[in-house]
Design an enzyme around this catalytic site. Structure first.
Site, PDB file in Angstrom:
ATOM      1  N   HIS A  23       0.857  -1.192  -0.158  1.00  0.00           N
ATOM      2  CA  HIS A  23       0.060   0.104   0.084  1.00  0.00           C
ATOM      3  C   HIS A  23       0.990   1.323   0.026  1.00  0.00           C
ATOM      4  O   HIS A  23       0.619   2.360   0.835  1.00  0.00           O
ATOM      5  CB  HIS A  23      -0.884   0.084   1.165  1.00  0.00           C
ATOM      6  CG  HIS A  23      -1.991  -0.919   1.267  1.00  0.00           C
ATOM      7  ND1 HIS A  23      -2.723  -1.518   2.349  1.00  0.00           N
ATOM      8  CD2 HIS A  23      -2.561  -1.869   0.479  1.00  0.00           C
ATOM      9  CE1 HIS A  23      -3.593  -2.573   2.172  1.00  0.00           C
ATOM     10  NE2 HIS A  23      -3.234  -2.715   0.920  1.00  0.00           N
ATOM     11  N   HIS A  79     -11.662 -10.215  -5.099  1.00  0.00           N
ATOM     12  CA  HIS A  79     -11.372  -9.132  -4.614  1.00  0.00           C
ATOM     13  C   HIS A  79     -10.516  -8.199  -5.778  1.00  0.00           C
ATOM     14  O   HIS A  79      -9.567  -8.896  -6.308  1.00  0.00           O
ATOM     15  CB  HIS A  79     -10.438  -9.241  -3.362  1.00  0.00           C
ATOM     16  CG  HIS A  79     -10.015  -7.817  -2.741  1.00  0.00           C
ATOM     17  ND1 HIS A  79     -10.728  -6.631  -2.715  1.00  0.00           N
ATOM     18  CD2 HIS A  79      -8.656  -7.527  -2.033  1.00  0.00           C
ATOM     19  CE1 HIS A  79     -10.004  -5.843  -2.144  1.00  0.00           C
ATOM     20  NE2 HIS A  79      -8.678  -6.347  -1.726  1.00  0.00           N
ATOM     21  N   GLU A  81      -8.710  -5.429  -5.452  1.00  0.00           N
ATOM     22  CA  GLU A  81      -7.239  -4.730  -5.405  1.00  0.00           C
ATOM     23  C   GLU A  81      -6.079  -5.529  -6.176  1.00  0.00           C
ATOM     24  O   GLU A  81      -5.988  -6.693  -6.532  1.00  0.00           O
ATOM     25  CB  GLU A  81      -6.695  -4.852  -3.921  1.00  0.00           C
ATOM     26  CG  GLU A  81      -5.791  -3.898  -3.678  1.00  0.00           C
ATOM     27  CD  GLU A  81      -5.743  -3.976  -2.006  1.00  0.00           C
ATOM     28  OE1 GLU A  81      -6.443  -4.352  -1.309  1.00  0.00           O
ATOM     29  OE2 GLU A  81      -5.130  -2.557  -1.666  1.00  0.00           O
ATOM     30  N   ASP A  83      -3.141  -6.372  -6.026  1.00  0.00           N
ATOM     31  CA  ASP A  83      -2.295  -7.526  -5.717  1.00  0.00           C
ATOM     32  C   ASP A  83      -2.907  -8.947  -5.888  1.00  0.00           C
ATOM     33  O   ASP A  83      -2.482  -9.658  -5.955  1.00  0.00           O
ATOM     34  CB  ASP A  83      -1.827  -7.661  -3.990  1.00  0.00           C
ATOM     35  CG  ASP A  83      -3.060  -7.238  -3.162  1.00  0.00           C
ATOM     36  OD1 ASP A  83      -4.067  -6.752  -3.635  1.00  0.00           O
ATOM     37  OD2 ASP A  83      -2.808  -7.758  -1.998  1.00  0.00           O
ATOM     38  N   HIS A 145     -11.796  -6.678   3.240  1.00  0.00           N
ATOM     39  CA  HIS A 145     -11.753  -5.186   3.653  1.00  0.00           C
ATOM     40  C   HIS A 145     -11.955  -4.249   2.681  1.00  0.00           C
ATOM     41  O   HIS A 145     -11.927  -2.872   3.086  1.00  0.00           O
ATOM     42  CB  HIS A 145     -10.292  -5.105   4.429  1.00  0.00           C
ATOM     43  CG  HIS A 145      -9.159  -5.075   3.181  1.00  0.00           C
ATOM     44  ND1 HIS A 145      -8.427  -3.947   2.877  1.00  0.00           N
ATOM     45  CD2 HIS A 145      -8.835  -5.753   2.023  1.00  0.00           C
ATOM     46  CE1 HIS A 145      -7.661  -4.028   1.874  1.00  0.00           C
ATOM     47  NE2 HIS A 145      -7.791  -5.096   1.383  1.00  0.00           N
ATOM     48  N   ASP A 164      -8.236 -11.807   1.449  1.00  0.00           N
ATOM     49  CA  ASP A 164      -7.434 -11.212   2.148  1.00  0.00           C
ATOM     50  C   ASP A 164      -7.944 -11.767   3.708  1.00  0.00           C
ATOM     51  O   ASP A 164      -6.866 -11.842   4.466  1.00  0.00           O
ATOM     52  CB  ASP A 164      -7.481  -9.625   2.322  1.00  0.00           C
ATOM     53  CG  ASP A 164      -6.951  -9.028   1.213  1.00  0.00           C
ATOM     54  OD1 ASP A 164      -5.832  -9.592   0.747  1.00  0.00           O
ATOM     55  OD2 ASP A 164      -7.396  -7.852   0.649  1.00  0.00           O
ATOM     56  N   TYR A 192      -1.431  -7.961  10.523  1.00  0.00           N
ATOM     57  CA  TYR A 192      -2.585  -7.737   9.487  1.00  0.00           C
ATOM     58  C   TYR A 192      -4.119  -7.229   9.957  1.00  0.00           C
ATOM     59  O   TYR A 192      -4.500  -6.301   9.561  1.00  0.00           O
ATOM     60  CB  TYR A 192      -2.737  -9.053   8.604  1.00  0.00           C
ATOM     61  CG  TYR A 192      -3.591  -8.844   7.286  1.00  0.00           C
ATOM     62  CD1 TYR A 192      -3.050  -8.298   6.146  1.00  0.00           C
ATOM     63  CD2 TYR A 192      -4.916  -8.881   7.444  1.00  0.00           C
ATOM     64  CE1 TYR A 192      -3.685  -7.914   5.193  1.00  0.00           C
ATOM     65  CE2 TYR A 192      -5.663  -8.529   6.408  1.00  0.00           C
ATOM     66  CZ  TYR A 192      -4.997  -8.250   5.116  1.00  0.00           C
ATOM     67  OH  TYR A 192      -6.068  -7.871   3.956  1.00  0.00           O
ATOM     68  N   HIS A 225      -2.980 -14.580   0.910  1.00  0.00           N
ATOM     69  CA  HIS A 225      -1.812 -14.094   1.185  1.00  0.00           C
ATOM     70  C   HIS A 225      -1.221 -15.139   2.445  1.00  0.00           C
ATOM     71  O   HIS A 225      -2.262 -15.354   3.197  1.00  0.00           O
ATOM     72  CB  HIS A 225      -1.541 -12.776   1.868  1.00  0.00           C
ATOM     73  CG  HIS A 225      -1.985 -11.539   0.902  1.00  0.00           C
ATOM     74  ND1 HIS A 225      -1.227 -11.253  -0.082  1.00  0.00           N
ATOM     75  CD2 HIS A 225      -2.868 -10.854   1.171  1.00  0.00           C
ATOM     76  CE1 HIS A 225      -1.588 -10.034  -0.913  1.00  0.00           C
ATOM     77  NE2 HIS A 225      -2.834  -9.908  -0.142  1.00  0.00           N
TER      78      HIS A 225
HETATM   79 FE1  FEO Z   1      -6.910  -6.211  -0.355  1.00  0.00          FE
HETATM   80 FE2  FEO Z   1      -4.342  -8.426  -0.857  1.00  0.00          FE
HETATM   81  O1  FEO Z   1      -5.433  -6.864  -1.216  1.00  0.00           O
END
Ligand code: FEO
Length: 400
Positions: A23, A79, A81, A83, A145, A164, A192, A225
């Site tokens: 981020h 998701h 995002e 990544d 999230h 996530d 996290y 992750h």
């Molecule tokens: Fe919310 Fe691992 O991205």
């Protein structure tokens, strides 16, 4: 690299041993991370999530070794995002018409990221996708999230792909929770949670209760992750429930920044006072200009009380103090106490400023704090110690 995790599922993601910032610079990843992507082979073939964009080409090349891309029937984007969606542009160049299953917000956000009119199929909680023998069940996980987040459950193999949620920024080729160092694993998991999920505590409780109420058999939780929860997978859901209920341990965290050591000396004198009246409490002290901010936030998360100190500079506080207060404020901690301290030369506003910021951040302010002029002498240090004793007693009473 790929890795078979069950009869029908292979891990086809990427371990990123090198990454240290996430981020932008907002989240430190001391132990790297992984971008977990999963390939399900039933009568239909499904890819769940992809990897971060810098690894997009490598991801597609590796996936081609695993399967003819034209044999993939569906992509699930839990998701949007980057990544997890970053390799989509590379992949969609090869299979441009493949349906991408995601939430309504997922489709909106993916369009906003990549400006492509891919074949989005929007799904809601309870929607299913038949794969032949088994099926996928979708569960929206709004704000866990992001507003687009979603979980996907695979029947038959009994796997929850949680994206996530339940993840950790933790690079390891050992893949499973029962293989890795659990102290490291839980440190990354709580870090996290503390830094990303704290503001959404009530939603976490609601979502986990919702999932548990479905009574789905669960053999594995596969986050996007870090490692896979294979041995007693529900242990991380139970931990989340504990963390989501305004978690605190018997701990005081003292955070300070200092120009010429006076505020540091105050911090230590306060800690001696606390310890004198409360021998069992854990006290952790951090100079906010010298420690990782996410590690500090993790300790705040674990604390019953937080003391924040800064010298006064230009009628304000030192910049690292301002930064950590801003982070803490954004995370909406609940049920924690706080107070301020600091040294000054002439105007001395820092203690009032910190107190006000801690109040805005939702902490219960236990007193007006303590300020000392210039370099603390013995009398000033006695006052700091007495301040610490009063705090130690308050926390002792709270814990009882
Ligand atoms: Fe919310 Fe691992 O991205």
């Amino acid at each position: 690299m790929s890795f078979k995790i069950s009869d029908k599922v292979d891990w086809v993601g990427k371990i990123d041993w090198e990454i240290r910032d996430y981020h932008g610079k907002e989240y430190s990843t001391h132990k790297g991370t992984s971008y977990n992507s999963y390939l399900i082979r039933d009568e239909k073939t499904v890819l769940i999530d992809t990897v971060w964009q810098p690894f997009g080409k490598e991801f597609v090349a590796n996936l081609k070794k695993e399967i003819d891309l034209n044999k993939i029937d569906y992509i699930i984007a839990n998701h949007s995002e980057v990544d997890h969606s970053g390799a989509l542009p590379n992949l969609m160049m090869e299979i441009p018409n493949i349906p991408i299953y995601c939430t309504k917000n997922g489709a909106k956000f993916l369009k906003a990221h990549y400006h492509k009119d891919w074949n989005f199929i929007e799904v809601k909680t309870g929607d299913t996708l038949d794969l032949g023998k088994n099926k996928l069940i979708f569960v929206e996980a709004r704000m866990l999230h992001w507003p687009d987040s979603m979980f996907t459950y695979l029947t038959g193999e009994n796997i929850l792909f949680s994206n996530d949620a339940f993840g950790q920024h933790y690079a390891s080729e050992l893949m499973y929770n029962n293989k890795v160092d659990n102290a490291e694993l839980f440190q990354e998991a709580i870090k996290y949670y503390a830094n990303i999920l704290t503001p959404f505590n009530p939603l976490v409780v609601k979502k986990i209760e919702e999932i548990l109420s479905l009574n789905l058999p669960l053999d594995m939780i596969c986050p996007s992750h870090g490692i896979i929860w294979k041995e007693n997978p529900l242990q991380i859901a139970n931990k989340y429930m504990e963390w989501a209920k305004d978690y605190k341990e018997n701990q005081i965290t003292i955070i300070y920044d200092t120009m010429w050591n006076a505020t540091r000396i105050m911090a230590e004198a306060i800690s001696y006072g606390i310890k004198e009246v409360n021998k069992d409490i854990t006290i952790k002290i951090f100079n906010s200009s010298k420690n990782d901010k996410n590690d500090i936030v993790t300790e705040v998360f674990k604390s019953n009380m937080v003391l924040v100190g800064s010298s006064t500079i230009n009628k304000g506080v030192l910049s690292s103090t301002a930064a950590i207060l801003e982070m803490i404020k954004g995370l909406s901690f609940k049920g924690k106490k706080a107070a301020a301290f600091g040294s000054y030369g002439w105007s001395g506003e820092s203690v009032e400023i910190i107190t006000e910021e801690l109040k805005k951040a939702g902490f219960e302010i236990i007193n007006g704090g303590i300020k000392e002029m210039w370099n603390p002498d013995e009398l000033a240090l006695d006052r700091c110690k007495d301040f610490g004793k009063s705090i130690g007693k308050i926390v002792g009473e709270t814990i009882k």
